[in-house]
Design an enzyme around this catalytic site. Sequence first.
Site, PDB file in Angstrom:
ATOM      1  CB  SER A 102      17.368   1.863 -27.222  1.00  0.00           C
ATOM      2  OG  SER A 102      16.389   2.215 -26.284  1.00  0.00           O
ATOM      3  CG  ASP A 199      10.678  -2.463 -27.651  1.00  0.00           C
ATOM      4  OD1 ASP A 199      10.688  -2.322 -26.422  1.00  0.00           O
ATOM      5  OD2 ASP A 199      11.483  -1.899 -28.413  1.00  0.00           O
ATOM      6  CG  HIS A 229      14.031  -2.352 -25.980  1.00  0.00           C
ATOM      7  ND1 HIS A 229      13.575  -1.339 -26.807  1.00  0.00           N
ATOM      8  CD2 HIS A 229      15.110  -1.844 -25.322  1.00  0.00           C
ATOM      9  CE1 HIS A 229      14.334  -0.268 -26.642  1.00  0.00           C
ATOM     10  NE2 HIS A 229      15.270  -0.546 -25.754  1.00  0.00           N
TER      11      HIS A 229
END
Length: 249
Positions: A102, A199, A229
């Site tokens: 991320s 996601d 995610h």
Amino acid sequence: MTETSGFLEREDGERLAWKAVAGQGPTVVWLGGFMSDMAGTKAQALADWAMAKDRAFVRFDYLGHGESSGAFRDGTISRWREDSLAVIDQLTDGPLILVGSSMGGWISCLVGAVRAERLAGMVLIAPAADFTEKLMAPGFPPEAHAALAATGEWIRPSLYDEGGYPITRGLLEDGARWSILPGPVPIEVPVRILQGAEDPDVPWAHALALAQAIKGEDVVFTLIKDGDHRLSRPQDIARLIGAVEELAG
């Protein structure tokens, strides 16, 4: 193999918590996500892999995250980039495989660009490049803009934290200065990107835009149709470790 731990002292007195496995091959460095920490499922799985396979591995917490000192609201992309460079420069030697999840995917690109001579490869999981400007701010409700204008801070509600968490004007303004899209992104080593099609935080098209922006040709983008995610299911962890093993040799 065993994992050691400690704290890295920063110049301003803050302390970064770290854990490391002394092993063979390029050092695999875990760069976590926004409001995440080094105790998460993926980071722990990589630590277990490193100990089982005699591989060098380092994980750490940014300022205001996990076991590190400091307030989360004082964090910026600049600071978390500096934290990452401090860990790499002081705790590792030789070639590096950066594994960024991320926000850590964005920071991996920023770090890799200035340590190109040591970079051997990168594995990015749902990379949230430019997320402050391109993914977060566009979804703010009117009260967020009002709070940021009035006080410089908005408490964003969270599914994971009952009290929410602070988003500051400083984070947003600093993030805009580190924008890397639409590129080119000066990374020319092999890159593997794992992205979930389901996601809700990083749209797959956003991650694909980063893949296309990276200068190197050896970039493989894997879209996991039912992936979220976090990509922390057993099959996702297996893909992650497979990608790291491929690049680590």
